[in-house]
Scaffold this motif. Sequence first.
Motif, PDB file in Angstrom:
ATOM      1  N   LYS A 184     -83.316  19.264  -7.052  1.00  0.00           N
ATOM      2  CA  LYS A 184     -81.868  19.105  -6.874  1.00  0.00           C
ATOM      3  C   LYS A 184     -81.193  20.463  -6.699  1.00  0.00           C
ATOM      4  CE  LYS A 184     -81.555  14.847  -9.538  1.00  0.00           C
ATOM      5  NZ  LYS A 184     -81.072  14.217 -10.766  1.00  0.00           N
ATOM      6  N   LEU A 185     -81.649  21.442  -7.459  1.00  0.00           N
ATOM      7  CA  LEU A 185     -81.077  22.783  -7.354  1.00  0.00           C
ATOM      8  C   LEU A 185     -81.512  23.455  -6.053  1.00  0.00           C
ATOM      9  CD1 LEU A 185     -81.681  24.041 -11.013  1.00  0.00           C
ATOM     10  CD2 LEU A 185     -79.694  22.820 -10.097  1.00  0.00           C
ATOM     11  N   ARG A 186     -82.796  23.281  -5.688  1.00  0.00           N
ATOM     12  CA  ARG A 186     -83.331  23.881  -4.467  1.00  0.00           C
ATOM     13  C   ARG A 186     -82.613  23.357  -3.233  1.00  0.00           C
ATOM     14  NH1 ARG A 186     -88.489  23.021  -5.264  1.00  0.00           N
ATOM     15  NH2 ARG A 186     -88.516  21.002  -4.276  1.00  0.00           N
ATOM     16  N   VAL A 187     -82.353  22.042  -3.189  1.00  0.00           N
ATOM     17  CA  VAL A 187     -81.668  21.447  -2.040  1.00  0.00           C
ATOM     18  C   VAL A 187     -80.299  22.084  -1.854  1.00  0.00           C
ATOM     19  CG1 VAL A 187     -80.584  19.322  -1.218  1.00  0.00           C
ATOM     20  CG2 VAL A 187     -82.935  19.269  -2.046  1.00  0.00           C
ATOM     21  N   VAL A 188     -79.537  22.189  -2.945  1.00  0.00           N
ATOM     22  CA  VAL A 188     -78.195  22.772  -2.868  1.00  0.00           C
ATOM     23  C   VAL A 188     -78.279  24.242  -2.457  1.00  0.00           C
ATOM     24  CG1 VAL A 188     -76.175  23.428  -4.249  1.00  0.00           C
ATOM     25  CG2 VAL A 188     -77.163  21.140  -4.477  1.00  0.00           C
ATOM     26  N   PHE A 189     -79.184  24.988  -3.081  1.00  0.00           N
ATOM     27  CA  PHE A 189     -79.318  26.412  -2.778  1.00  0.00           C
ATOM     28  C   PHE A 189     -79.661  26.633  -1.296  1.00  0.00           C
ATOM     29  CE2 PHE A 189     -81.843  30.296  -2.379  1.00  0.00           C
ATOM     30  CZ  PHE A 189     -80.974  31.227  -2.926  1.00  0.00           C
ATOM     31  N   LEU A 190     -80.653  25.899  -0.792  1.00  0.00           N
ATOM     32  CA  LEU A 190     -81.078  26.095   0.598  1.00  0.00           C
ATOM     33  C   LEU A 190     -80.027  25.609   1.594  1.00  0.00           C
ATOM     34  CD1 LEU A 190     -84.865  25.209   0.316  1.00  0.00           C
ATOM     35  CD2 LEU A 190     -83.815  27.478   0.485  1.00  0.00           C
ATOM     36  N   MET A 191     -79.324  24.526   1.259  1.00  0.00           N
ATOM     37  CA  MET A 191     -78.262  24.063   2.160  1.00  0.00           C
ATOM     38  C   MET A 191     -77.181  25.138   2.280  1.00  0.00           C
ATOM     39  SD  MET A 191     -77.873  20.087   1.013  1.00  0.00           S
ATOM     40  CE  MET A 191     -77.323  19.205   2.460  1.00  0.00           C
ATOM     41  N   ASN A 192     -76.891  25.829   1.177  1.00  0.00           N
ATOM     42  CA  ASN A 192     -75.874  26.868   1.190  1.00  0.00           C
ATOM     43  C   ASN A 192     -76.385  28.136   1.847  1.00  0.00           C
ATOM     44  OD1 ASN A 192     -74.715  29.379  -0.680  1.00  0.00           O
ATOM     45  ND2 ASN A 192     -73.150  27.969   0.085  1.00  0.00           N
ATOM     46  N   ARG A 193     -77.557  28.613   1.443  1.00  0.00           N
ATOM     47  CA  ARG A 193     -78.045  29.915   1.884  1.00  0.00           C
ATOM     48  C   ARG A 193     -78.752  29.897   3.231  1.00  0.00           C
ATOM     49  NH1 ARG A 193     -76.734  34.076  -1.789  1.00  0.00           N
ATOM     50  NH2 ARG A 193     -75.295  32.970  -3.141  1.00  0.00           N
ATOM     51  N   ILE A 194     -79.441  28.822   3.546  1.00  0.00           N
ATOM     52  CA  ILE A 194     -80.173  28.760   4.820  1.00  0.00           C
ATOM     53  C   ILE A 194     -79.333  28.083   5.898  1.00  0.00           C
ATOM     54  CG2 ILE A 194     -82.241  27.894   5.997  1.00  0.00           C
ATOM     55  CD1 ILE A 194     -82.802  30.105   3.925  1.00  0.00           C
ATOM     56  N   ASP A 195     -78.707  26.945   5.543  1.00  0.00           N
ATOM     57  CA  ASP A 195     -77.920  26.194   6.524  1.00  0.00           C
ATOM     58  C   ASP A 195     -76.466  26.641   6.590  1.00  0.00           C
ATOM     59  OD1 ASP A 195     -80.170  24.696   7.149  1.00  0.00           O
ATOM     60  OD2 ASP A 195     -79.702  23.149   5.667  1.00  0.00           O
ATOM     61  N   ASP A 196     -76.086  27.636   5.768  1.00  0.00           N
ATOM     62  CA  ASP A 196     -74.711  28.162   5.740  1.00  0.00           C
ATOM     63  C   ASP A 196     -73.664  27.068   5.530  1.00  0.00           C
ATOM     64  OD1 ASP A 196     -75.395  30.865   6.075  1.00  0.00           O
ATOM     65  OD2 ASP A 196     -75.592  30.586   8.247  1.00  0.00           O
ATOM     66  N   MET A 197     -73.989  26.069   4.723  1.00  0.00           N
ATOM     67  CA  MET A 197     -73.043  24.995   4.440  1.00  0.00           C
ATOM     68  C   MET A 197     -72.161  25.390   3.261  1.00  0.00           C
ATOM     69  SD  MET A 197     -75.584  21.715   4.886  1.00  0.00           S
ATOM     70  CE  MET A 197     -74.304  20.488   4.807  1.00  0.00           C
ATOM     71  N   THR A 198     -70.908  24.987   3.331  1.00  0.00           N
ATOM     72  CA  THR A 198     -69.981  25.235   2.228  1.00  0.00           C
ATOM     73  C   THR A 198     -70.266  24.241   1.104  1.00  0.00           C
ATOM     74  OG1 THR A 198     -68.305  23.687   3.022  1.00  0.00           O
ATOM     75  CG2 THR A 198     -68.193  25.965   3.870  1.00  0.00           C
ATOM     76  N   TYR A 199     -69.721  24.524  -0.071  1.00  0.00           N
ATOM     77  CA  TYR A 199     -69.903  23.607  -1.191  1.00  0.00           C
ATOM     78  C   TYR A 199     -69.306  22.228  -0.849  1.00  0.00           C
ATOM     79  CZ  TYR A 199     -71.307  27.482  -4.267  1.00  0.00           C
ATOM     80  OH  TYR A 199     -71.965  28.538  -4.849  1.00  0.00           O
ATOM     81  N   ASN A 200     -68.183  22.220  -0.125  1.00  0.00           N
ATOM     82  CA  ASN A 200     -67.572  20.950   0.276  1.00  0.00           C
ATOM     83  C   ASN A 200     -68.502  20.163   1.200  1.00  0.00           C
ATOM     84  OD1 ASN A 200     -65.173  21.222  -1.160  1.00  0.00           O
ATOM     85  ND2 ASN A 200     -64.128  22.277   0.515  1.00  0.00           N
ATOM     86  N   GLN A 201     -69.104  20.843   2.157  1.00  0.00           N
ATOM     87  CA  GLN A 201     -70.020  20.171   3.072  1.00  0.00           C
ATOM     88  C   GLN A 201     -71.236  19.630   2.322  1.00  0.00           C
ATOM     89  OE1 GLN A 201     -70.535  23.562   5.674  1.00  0.00           O
ATOM     90  NE2 GLN A 201     -69.394  22.554   7.330  1.00  0.00           N
ATOM     91  N   ILE A 202     -71.767  20.429   1.417  1.00  0.00           N
ATOM     92  CA  ILE A 202     -72.933  19.991   0.633  1.00  0.00           C
ATOM     93  C   ILE A 202     -72.549  18.790  -0.220  1.00  0.00           C
ATOM     94  CG2 ILE A 202     -74.586  20.640  -1.148  1.00  0.00           C
ATOM     95  CD1 ILE A 202     -74.252  23.578  -0.139  1.00  0.00           C
ATOM     96  N   ALA A 203     -71.391  18.845  -0.850  1.00  0.00           N
ATOM     97  CA  ALA A 203     -70.930  17.728  -1.682  1.00  0.00           C
ATOM     98  C   ALA A 203     -70.818  16.451  -0.855  1.00  0.00           C
ATOM     99  CB  ALA A 203     -69.592  18.076  -2.330  1.00  0.00           C
ATOM    100  N   ASP A 204     -70.258  16.572   0.355  1.00  0.00           N
ATOM    101  CA  ASP A 204     -70.148  15.407   1.244  1.00  0.00           C
ATOM    102  C   ASP A 204     -71.526  14.870   1.614  1.00  0.00           C
ATOM    103  OD1 ASP A 204     -67.388  15.541   1.203  1.00  0.00           O
ATOM    104  OD2 ASP A 204     -67.222  16.575   3.133  1.00  0.00           O
ATOM    105  N   ASN A 205     -72.446  15.756   1.960  1.00  0.00           N
ATOM    106  CA  ASN A 205     -73.786  15.332   2.376  1.00  0.00           C
ATOM    107  C   ASN A 205     -74.563  14.664   1.255  1.00  0.00           C
ATOM    108  OD1 ASN A 205     -73.602  16.179   5.022  1.00  0.00           O
ATOM    109  ND2 ASN A 205     -74.454  18.191   4.617  1.00  0.00           N
ATOM    110  N   LEU A 206     -74.393  15.156   0.043  1.00  0.00           N
ATOM    111  CA  LEU A 206     -75.163  14.632  -1.082  1.00  0.00           C
ATOM    112  C   LEU A 206     -74.418  13.552  -1.861  1.00  0.00           C
ATOM    113  CD1 LEU A 206     -76.751  17.930  -2.474  1.00  0.00           C
ATOM    114  CD2 LEU A 206     -77.734  16.275  -0.872  1.00  0.00           C
TER     115      LEU A 206
END
Length: 166
Positions: free
Chosen positions: A118-140
């Motif tokens: 769960k932590l890895r998914v959020v970290f990689l979405m932010n750091r690799i995919d350059d997604m904002t916290y809002n985008q990650i929250a929407d996706n998950l």
Amino acid sequence: MAGINQTEFDEIFMEWYYPVRNSIYYKSGDMPFSEDITQEAFIKIWEKRDSVKKETVGPLLYKISANLFLNAVDHSKVEMKFVANQDINALSVSPEYELEMKDFDNRLHKALSDLDEKLRVVFLMNRIDDMTYNQIADNLGLSVKAIEKRMSKAMAFLQDQLRIKI
């Protein structure tokens, strides 16, 4: 009798396509990739249709798609490592620097693999995919606060494992 026919397969596809696709999308953040993985999972089900039980096809689809996802991720890591090695070799750096980079790369991969999924998914979405916290929250399907908490935990874990400031 085990096995599924064309009509049952069509029903299974209609029932399970979007949930399976979404589960991969939540891990990858890449819709076309998620659709490819999901289609491959259904192809595997069709190829094994004579031995598939309709009652257990849902969990089987999730398992197959998760394995296909992990295989694709492992393959992309190999590709990225090859490209990274080519870039480093092109710079003609000192042997000490190369050793330090290989050591750090190994420690980073180990730390990322040890990180809770769960932590890895959020970290990689932010750091690799350059997604904002809002985008990650929407996706998950989570709150921004939950994403912030997971990111904070991921950063603390990685800092501890790598003994660096991220």
